[in-house]
Design a protein around this motif. Structure first.
Motif, PDB file in Angstrom:
ATOM      1  N   LYS A 164       0.448   9.704   1.669  1.00  7.81           N
ATOM      2  CA  LYS A 164      -0.415   8.529   1.817  1.00  7.81           C
ATOM      3  C   LYS A 164       0.023   7.687   3.004  1.00  7.81           C
ATOM      4  CE  LYS A 164      -2.839   8.953  -2.059  1.00  7.81           C
ATOM      5  NZ  LYS A 164      -4.259   8.893  -2.180  1.00  7.81           N
ATOM      6  N   TRP A 165      -0.944   7.048   3.653  1.00  4.57           N
ATOM      7  CA  TRP A 165      -0.653   6.272   4.855  1.00  4.57           C
ATOM      8  C   TRP A 165       0.242   5.073   4.586  1.00  4.57           C
ATOM      9  CZ3 TRP A 165      -0.567   7.816   9.530  1.00  4.57           C
ATOM     10  CH2 TRP A 165      -1.368   8.898   9.907  1.00  4.57           C
ATOM     11  N   GLY A 166       0.128   4.468   3.436  1.00  6.83           N
ATOM     12  CA  GLY A 166       1.001   3.341   3.129  1.00  6.83           C
ATOM     13  C   GLY A 166       2.468   3.749   3.148  1.00  6.83           C
ATOM     14  N   THR A 167       2.763   4.919   2.593  1.00  3.88           N
ATOM     15  CA  THR A 167       4.132   5.418   2.587  1.00  3.88           C
ATOM     16  C   THR A 167       4.560   5.824   3.992  1.00  3.88           C
ATOM     17  OG1 THR A 167       3.782   6.152   0.323  1.00  3.88           O
ATOM     18  CG2 THR A 167       5.718   7.035   1.454  1.00  3.88           C
ATOM     19  N   LYS A 168       3.645   6.386   4.764  1.00  2.00           N
ATOM     20  CA  LYS A 168       3.970   6.744   6.150  1.00  2.00           C
ATOM     21  C   LYS A 168       4.330   5.499   6.966  1.00  2.00           C
ATOM     22  CE  LYS A 168       1.215  10.954   6.293  1.00  2.00           C
ATOM     23  NZ  LYS A 168       0.147  11.703   6.961  1.00  2.00           N
ATOM     24  N   ILE A 171      -2.154  -1.649   3.889  1.00  2.00           N
ATOM     25  CA  ILE A 171      -2.815  -0.354   3.832  1.00  2.00           C
ATOM     26  C   ILE A 171      -3.407  -0.235   2.424  1.00  2.00           C
ATOM     27  CG2 ILE A 171      -2.617   2.108   4.326  1.00  2.00           C
ATOM     28  CD1 ILE A 171       0.336  -0.116   5.071  1.00  2.00           C
ATOM     29  N   THR A 172      -4.478  -0.959   2.182  1.00  3.61           N
ATOM     30  CA  THR A 172      -5.091  -1.031   0.858  1.00  3.61           C
ATOM     31  C   THR A 172      -6.608  -0.937   1.005  1.00  3.61           C
ATOM     32  OG1 THR A 172      -5.201  -3.443   0.981  1.00  3.61           O
ATOM     33  CG2 THR A 172      -3.242  -2.504  -0.067  1.00  3.61           C
ATOM     34  N   GLY A 203       0.801  -1.212   0.000  1.00  2.00           N
ATOM     35  CA  GLY A 203       0.000   0.000   0.000  1.00  2.00           C
ATOM     36  C   GLY A 203       0.835   1.264   0.000  1.00  2.00           C
ATOM     37  N   ALA A 204       2.160   1.129   0.058  1.00  6.51           N
ATOM     38  CA  ALA A 204       3.027   2.301  -0.032  1.00  6.51           C
ATOM     39  C   ALA A 204       3.108   2.738  -1.493  1.00  6.51           C
ATOM     40  CB  ALA A 204       4.420   1.982   0.506  1.00  6.51           C
TER      41      ALA A 204
END
Length: 160
Positions: A47-51, A96-97, A40-41
């Motif tokens: 975006k939360w996936g990258t966080k 995170i998807t 999900g990054a």
């Protein structure tokens, strides 16, 4: 008495009736694995996936980003799918998807015997909860609102 969410939304099935571990125990277990992967990054740092990917990087945790279309995220080589993880049985998976993608990932993770999964808030729905419960995965999956970005440091401190 039923939790407030279940009283207000009787068809909501987010709570496991089969889990033997509480949330904190599952979080500690998750963070004790030697490797981590994030699905999900993206290249978008907002975006939360990258966080979540950055959370691992900033804490020097060995992490593999999973992305079907990008070869590298935050300077780390990606794998295209969780089936490409080098050691899935030793890897804890952060998801995170959108819920439909999460459900597909849960099915793949079960087949790969991925031992621990942390689904970030908003990435699951009742279909995911049903799959987790019906497949005996309640002790290995965090999906009831736990947030690695918010809770992870406290769990790590408690483990020291």
């Amino acid at each position: 008495m039923l939790p407030r969410a279940l009283r207000l939304y009787p068809n909501l099935r987010l709570y496991s009736t089969t889990s033997m571990l509480n949330s904190v125990e599952k979080q500690r277990r998750f963070l004790s694995f030697p490797m981590f992967a994030v699905v999900g990054a993206s290249t978008d740092k907002s975006k939360w996936g990258t966080k979540i990917l950055l959370w691992y990087i900033q804490r020097n945790r060995p992490v593999t980003p999973v992305h079907p279309n990008v070869d590298e995220l935050e300077g780390i080589k990606t794998v295209k799918s969780i089936v490409d993880l080098p050691s899935p049985t030793e890897t804890a998976l952060s998801i995170i998807t959108p819920p439909k993608v999460t459900l597909s990932l849960l099915k793949q993770a079960k087949e790969l015997s991925i031992p621990a999964i942390w689904i970030q808030p908003g990435a699951s729905d009742t279909a995911c909860a049903d799959f987790i419960n019906e497949n005996g995965m309640a002790d290995q999956v965090l999906w009831q609102g736990e947030c690695l970005w918010r809770d992870g440091d406290g769990v790590i401190q408690a483990m020291l």
